[in-house]
Design a protein around this motif. Structure first.
Motif, PDB file in Angstrom:
ATOM      1  N   ALA A  40      -0.033   1.407 -14.895  1.00 27.64           N
ATOM      2  CA  ALA A  40      -0.392   0.116 -15.509  1.00 27.64           C
ATOM      3  C   ALA A  40      -0.110  -1.032 -14.534  1.00 27.64           C
ATOM      4  O   ALA A  40      -0.910  -1.971 -14.408  1.00 27.64           O
ATOM      5  CB  ALA A  40       0.396  -0.082 -16.800  1.00 27.64           C
ATOM      6  N   LEU A  41       1.008  -0.952 -13.826  1.00 27.80           N
ATOM      7  CA  LEU A  41       1.343  -2.028 -12.884  1.00 27.80           C
ATOM      8  C   LEU A  41       0.342  -2.053 -11.727  1.00 27.80           C
ATOM      9  O   LEU A  41      -0.050  -3.116 -11.248  1.00 27.80           O
ATOM     10  CB  LEU A  41       2.768  -1.834 -12.360  1.00 27.80           C
ATOM     11  N   ARG A  42      -0.065  -0.869 -11.300  1.00 25.67           N
ATOM     12  CA  ARG A  42      -1.049  -0.812 -10.209  1.00 25.67           C
ATOM     13  C   ARG A  42      -2.364  -1.470 -10.632  1.00 25.67           C
ATOM     14  O   ARG A  42      -3.010  -2.154  -9.841  1.00 25.67           O
ATOM     15  CB  ARG A  42      -1.276   0.640  -9.788  1.00 25.67           C
ATOM     16  N   ARG A  43      -2.753  -1.263 -11.877  1.00 21.96           N
ATOM     17  CA  ARG A  43      -3.974  -1.919 -12.355  1.00 21.96           C
ATOM     18  C   ARG A  43      -3.826  -3.439 -12.292  1.00 21.96           C
ATOM     19  O   ARG A  43      -4.739  -4.154 -11.899  1.00 21.96           O
ATOM     20  CB  ARG A  43      -4.301  -1.468 -13.788  1.00 21.96           C
ATOM     21  N   GLU A  44      -2.646  -3.924 -12.672  1.00 19.94           N
ATOM     22  CA  GLU A  44      -2.393  -5.362 -12.620  1.00 19.94           C
ATOM     23  C   GLU A  44      -2.435  -5.861 -11.174  1.00 19.94           C
ATOM     24  O   GLU A  44      -3.025  -6.913 -10.878  1.00 19.94           O
ATOM     25  CB  GLU A  44      -1.031  -5.661 -13.265  1.00 19.94           C
ATOM     26  N   ILE A  45      -1.824  -5.109 -10.268  1.00 17.84           N
ATOM     27  CA  ILE A  45      -1.830  -5.504  -8.853  1.00 17.84           C
ATOM     28  C   ILE A  45      -3.264  -5.567  -8.330  1.00 17.84           C
ATOM     29  O   ILE A  45      -3.640  -6.490  -7.606  1.00 17.84           O
ATOM     30  CB  ILE A  45      -0.990  -4.498  -8.017  1.00 17.84           C
ATOM     31  N   SER A  46      -4.072  -4.590  -8.747  1.00 11.73           N
ATOM     32  CA  SER A  46      -5.449  -4.494  -8.248  1.00 11.73           C
ATOM     33  C   SER A  46      -6.341  -5.623  -8.748  1.00 11.73           C
ATOM     34  O   SER A  46      -7.434  -5.834  -8.226  1.00 11.73           O
ATOM     35  CB  SER A  46      -6.060  -3.150  -8.655  1.00 11.73           C
ATOM     36  N   ARG A  47      -5.873  -6.341  -9.759  1.00 11.35           N
ATOM     37  CA  ARG A  47      -6.667  -7.485 -10.225  1.00 11.35           C
ATOM     38  C   ARG A  47      -6.704  -8.590  -9.166  1.00 11.35           C
ATOM     39  O   ARG A  47      -7.636  -9.384  -9.115  1.00 11.35           O
ATOM     40  CB  ARG A  47      -6.069  -8.054 -11.522  1.00 11.35           C
ATOM     41  N   ARG A  66      -1.786   0.307   1.249  1.00 14.16           N
ATOM     42  CA  ARG A  66      -1.774  -0.930   2.028  1.00 14.16           C
ATOM     43  C   ARG A  66      -2.477  -2.021   1.230  1.00 14.16           C
ATOM     44  O   ARG A  66      -3.521  -1.767   0.604  1.00 14.16           O
ATOM     45  CB  ARG A  66      -2.493  -0.735   3.370  1.00 14.16           C
ATOM     46  N   VAL A  67      -1.889  -3.199   1.248  1.00 12.41           N
ATOM     47  CA  VAL A  67      -2.541  -4.367   0.649  1.00 12.41           C
ATOM     48  C   VAL A  67      -3.386  -5.002   1.742  1.00 12.41           C
ATOM     49  O   VAL A  67      -2.845  -5.488   2.749  1.00 12.41           O
ATOM     50  CB  VAL A  67      -1.493  -5.368   0.104  1.00 12.41           C
ATOM     51  N   GLU A  68      -4.678  -4.931   1.580  1.00 12.33           N
ATOM     52  CA  GLU A  68      -5.560  -5.357   2.676  1.00 12.33           C
ATOM     53  C   GLU A  68      -5.366  -6.823   3.027  1.00 12.33           C
ATOM     54  O   GLU A  68      -5.435  -7.202   4.199  1.00 12.33           O
ATOM     55  CB  GLU A  68      -7.017  -5.067   2.307  1.00 12.33           C
ATOM     56  N   GLN A  69      -5.120  -7.670   2.068  1.00 10.03           N
ATOM     57  CA  GLN A  69      -5.010  -9.105   2.344  1.00 10.03           C
ATOM     58  C   GLN A  69      -3.753  -9.453   3.140  1.00 10.03           C
ATOM     59  O   GLN A  69      -3.729 -10.479   3.836  1.00 10.03           O
ATOM     60  CB  GLN A  69      -5.008  -9.901   1.034  1.00 10.03           C
ATOM     61  N   THR A  70      -2.699  -8.651   3.016  1.00  8.27           N
ATOM     62  CA  THR A  70      -1.450  -8.965   3.714  1.00  8.27           C
ATOM     63  C   THR A  70      -1.155  -8.001   4.860  1.00  8.27           C
ATOM     64  O   THR A  70      -0.363  -8.319   5.741  1.00  8.27           O
ATOM     65  CB  THR A  70      -0.247  -8.884   2.741  1.00  8.27           C
TER      66      THR A  70
END
Ligand code: SF4
Length: 161
Positions: A40-47, A66-70
């Motif tokens: 559930a948290l991953r879904r929130e992060i992916s928003r 990896r978070v592409e933006q950072t």
């Protein structure tokens, strides 16, 4: 809050690791109120962030993305929603000298007593080997319905990570 945590960690060159709470030790709290599945948290992060799964491992149980933006990493440790016991080769020695072969079970051997006895080094090795052979296949924590019963008296802090 999770978005600010990502910005905080990645803005300082740190990876961020997230772990689902485990019902270790009596706390007087309802563990289901503390529990948040990382799916559930991953879904929130992916928003807000684009996550790319990585195959890299750190030797621990985290699965990284990896978070592409950072360019920074997030580690997801999911002992309840997707447990990884099948790959586990860990044993732990506590500060009082007890060897535990699984975080999710109470059985351990008193290594301190063995080492302080007149037992030969070979016999100590044998005792450790026997304990490792008895390593449980995994924990028995369950998320059936909204029940997250406490299975262990031992707190995580008594064992260490
Ligand atoms: S619960 Fe036990 S078997 Fe599962 S990952 Fe933790 S230590 Fe390993």
């Amino acid at each position: 809050m999770i978005h600010e945590l990502i910005e905080f960690a990645h803005g300082r060159g740190m990876a961020l690791s997230l772990i689902e709470t485990m019902p270790l030790g009596q706390t007087g709290c309802d563990r289901t109120e503390q529990f948040l599945g990382l799916d559930a948290l991953r879904r929130e992060i992916s928003r807000r962030w684009t996550l790319s799964d990585l195959t890299d491992r750190s030797g621990g149980p985290a699965r990284y993305a990896r978070v592409e933006q950072t360019g920074g990493l997030i580690g997801f440790i999911t002992p309840l929603t997707a447990h990884f016991c099948g790959d586990c080769n860990r044993v732990r020695v506590t500060a009082d000298g007890t060897l535990y072969t699984c975080l999710g079970h109470e059985n351990g051997i008193d290594l301190r007593k063995l080492l302080r006895s007149s037992m030969s080094e070979a016999h100590v090795h044998e005792a450790i080997g026997h304990a490792v052979e008895q390593k449980p296949k995994g924990h028995e924590f369950s998320l059936q319905g909204r029940v997250l019963p406490v299975k262990l008296v031992r707190h995580m802090s008594a064992t260490g990570g």
